[in-house]
Design a protein around this motif. Structure first.
Motif, PDB file in Angstrom:
ATOM      1  N   MET A   1      37.066  27.475 -18.730  1.00 30.91           N
ATOM      2  CA  MET A   1      36.449  27.295 -20.032  1.00 30.91           C
ATOM      3  C   MET A   1      37.454  26.623 -20.959  1.00 30.91           C
ATOM      4  O   MET A   1      38.651  26.885 -20.878  1.00 30.91           O
ATOM      5  N   ALA A   2      36.936  25.767 -21.803  1.00 28.98           N
ATOM      6  CA  ALA A   2      37.766  25.107 -22.802  1.00 28.98           C
ATOM      7  C   ALA A   2      36.912  24.884 -24.046  1.00 28.98           C
ATOM      8  O   ALA A   2      35.697  24.762 -23.954  1.00 28.98           O
ATOM      9  N   ALA A   3      37.574  24.823 -25.179  1.00 23.88           N
ATOM     10  CA  ALA A   3      36.882  24.517 -26.435  1.00 23.88           C
ATOM     11  C   ALA A   3      37.137  23.056 -26.770  1.00 23.88           C
ATOM     12  O   ALA A   3      38.197  22.510 -26.480  1.00 23.88           O
ATOM     13  N   ILE A   4      36.150  22.438 -27.382  1.00 28.88           N
ATOM     14  CA  ILE A   4      36.297  21.055 -27.820  1.00 28.88           C
ATOM     15  C   ILE A   4      36.723  21.075 -29.283  1.00 28.88           C
ATOM     16  O   ILE A   4      36.263  21.922 -30.054  1.00 28.88           O
ATOM     17  N   ASP A   5      37.615  20.174 -29.662  1.00 23.49           N
ATOM     18  CA  ASP A   5      38.043  20.157 -31.057  1.00 23.49           C
ATOM     19  C   ASP A   5      37.160  19.220 -31.882  1.00 23.49           C
ATOM     20  O   ASP A   5      36.227  18.602 -31.366  1.00 23.49           O
ATOM     21  N   ARG A   6      37.460  19.093 -33.154  1.00 18.39           N
ATOM     22  CA  ARG A   6      36.607  18.315 -34.057  1.00 18.39           C
ATOM     23  C   ARG A   6      36.573  16.823 -33.730  1.00 18.39           C
ATOM     24  O   ARG A   6      35.659  16.116 -34.131  1.00 18.39           O
ATOM     25  N   ASP A   7      37.576  16.341 -33.002  1.00 16.27           N
ATOM     26  CA  ASP A   7      37.633  14.926 -32.638  1.00 16.27           C
ATOM     27  C   ASP A   7      37.130  14.659 -31.215  1.00 16.27           C
ATOM     28  O   ASP A   7      37.231  13.537 -30.719  1.00 16.27           O
ATOM     29  N   GLY A   8      36.628  15.702 -30.558  1.00 18.03           N
ATOM     30  CA  GLY A   8      36.067  15.529 -29.222  1.00 18.03           C
ATOM     31  C   GLY A   8      37.041  15.730 -28.089  1.00 18.03           C
ATOM     32  O   GLY A   8      36.709  15.492 -26.933  1.00 18.03           O
ATOM     33  N   TRP A   9      38.244  16.193 -28.397  1.00 18.78           N
ATOM     34  CA  TRP A   9      39.233  16.415 -27.350  1.00 18.78           C
ATOM     35  C   TRP A   9      39.001  17.758 -26.687  1.00 18.78           C
ATOM     36  O   TRP A   9      38.760  18.756 -27.336  1.00 18.78           O
ATOM     37  N   LEU A  10      39.089  17.755 -25.377  1.00 17.16           N
ATOM     38  CA  LEU A  10      39.116  19.009 -24.646  1.00 17.16           C
ATOM     39  C   LEU A  10      40.378  18.983 -23.806  1.00 17.16           C
ATOM     40  O   LEU A  10      40.814  17.933 -23.341  1.00 17.16           O
ATOM     41  N   ALA A  11      40.993  20.118 -23.686  1.00 17.64           N
ATOM     42  CA  ALA A  11      42.260  20.194 -22.962  1.00 17.64           C
ATOM     43  C   ALA A  11      42.238  21.399 -22.047  1.00 17.64           C
ATOM     44  O   ALA A  11      41.764  22.472 -22.418  1.00 17.64           O
ATOM     45  N   ASP A  12      42.731  21.188 -20.845  1.00 15.24           N
ATOM     46  CA  ASP A  12      42.854  22.277 -19.898  1.00 15.24           C
ATOM     47  C   ASP A  12      44.056  21.984 -19.011  1.00 15.24           C
ATOM     48  O   ASP A  12      44.144  20.902 -18.417  1.00 15.24           O
ATOM     49  N   ALA A  13      44.962  22.923 -18.927  1.00 15.05           N
ATOM     50  CA  ALA A  13      46.213  22.711 -18.203  1.00 15.05           C
ATOM     51  C   ALA A  13      46.071  22.852 -16.697  1.00 15.05           C
ATOM     52  O   ALA A  13      46.997  22.544 -15.964  1.00 15.05           O
ATOM     53  N   VAL A  14      44.906  23.297 -16.205  1.00 17.22           N
ATOM     54  CA  VAL A  14      44.726  23.503 -14.775  1.00 17.22           C
ATOM     55  C   VAL A  14      43.640  22.599 -14.196  1.00 17.22           C
ATOM     56  O   VAL A  14      43.862  21.895 -13.208  1.00 17.22           O
ATOM     57  N   VAL A  15      42.468  22.614 -14.791  1.00 17.12           N
ATOM     58  CA  VAL A  15      41.309  21.923 -14.207  1.00 17.12           C
ATOM     59  C   VAL A  15      41.489  20.409 -14.178  1.00 17.12           C
ATOM     60  O   VAL A  15      41.311  19.779 -13.130  1.00 17.12           O
ATOM     61  N   VAL A  16      41.836  19.804 -15.302  1.00 21.41           N
ATOM     62  CA  VAL A  16      41.985  18.340 -15.342  1.00 21.41           C
ATOM     63  C   VAL A  16      43.140  17.873 -14.453  1.00 21.41           C
ATOM     64  O   VAL A  16      42.963  16.953 -13.641  1.00 21.41           O
ATOM     65  N   PRO A  57      33.358  11.089 -26.048  1.00 20.31           N
ATOM     66  CA  PRO A  57      32.921  10.226 -27.152  1.00 20.31           C
ATOM     67  C   PRO A  57      31.871  10.907 -28.034  1.00 20.31           C
ATOM     68  O   PRO A  57      31.144  11.797 -27.591  1.00 20.31           O
ATOM     69  N   ALA A  58      31.789  10.451 -29.267  1.00 19.78           N
ATOM     70  CA  ALA A  58      30.848  11.030 -30.234  1.00 19.78           C
ATOM     71  C   ALA A  58      29.410  10.974 -29.738  1.00 19.78           C
ATOM     72  O   ALA A  58      28.655  11.930 -29.931  1.00 19.78           O
ATOM     73  N   THR A  59      29.017   9.886 -29.104  1.00 24.67           N
ATOM     74  CA  THR A  59      27.630   9.795 -28.610  1.00 24.67           C
ATOM     75  C   THR A  59      27.351  10.872 -27.567  1.00 24.67           C
ATOM     76  O   THR A  59      26.286  11.487 -27.579  1.00 24.67           O
ATOM     77  N   VAL A  60      28.304  11.121 -26.699  1.00 25.90           N
ATOM     78  CA  VAL A  60      28.140  12.155 -25.683  1.00 25.90           C
ATOM     79  C   VAL A  60      28.063  13.528 -26.346  1.00 25.90           C
ATOM     80  O   VAL A  60      27.202  14.349 -26.012  1.00 25.90           O
ATOM     81  N   ARG A  61      28.942  13.771 -27.302  1.00 20.89           N
ATOM     82  CA  ARG A  61      28.919  15.054 -28.014  1.00 20.89           C
ATOM     83  C   ARG A  61      27.594  15.250 -28.713  1.00 20.89           C
ATOM     84  O   ARG A  61      27.012  16.343 -28.687  1.00 20.89           O
TER      85      ARG A  61
END
Length: 108
Positions: A1-16, A57-61
């Motif tokens: 699980m990961a949270a997306i930030d206000r600019d559309g970034w998602l970060a995960d230190a294991v999955v990606v 991207p914003a369109t995807v979000r």
């Protein structure tokens, strides 16, 4: 699980990183069946910035109803070279379907 930030970034230190994507890896981001599918593509516009960080991207979000803080289920598929992002609506639908099957089609 990961949270997306206000600019559309998602970060995960294991999955990606499990996909072997390093900083600068170009990725294609598409919506398919309510899921966001991210694949490495040398011709794509988007890039992995730091290890484990991908921007949606914003369109995807917008299409997926994602806002800052939305919790996403991330699934790496190294054999296929893709990251599948499950938005809250998709996770909810899976849970409802699973529970219905557990109760032989009866509403939970």
């Amino acid at each position: 699980m990961a949270a997306i930030d206000r600019d559309g970034w998602l970060a995960d230190a294991v999955v990606v990183p499990a996909l072997g994507w390093l900083s600068g890896t170009r990725v294609d981001v598409r919506v398919r069946g309510g899921l966001v599918v991210v694949t490495a593509d040398s011709q794509a516009v988007f890039r992995v910035t730091r290890p484990g960080q991908v921007r949606l991207p914003a369109t995807v979000r917008h299409w997926c109803g994602l806002t800052a803080g939305s919790r996403l289920l991330l699934v790496a598929d190294p054999a296929m070279g893709r990251l599948v992002v499950h938005p809250p609506a998709a996770v909810h639908a899976m849970i409802i379907s699973f529970q219905a099957a557990a109760w032989d089609g009866e509403a939970a």
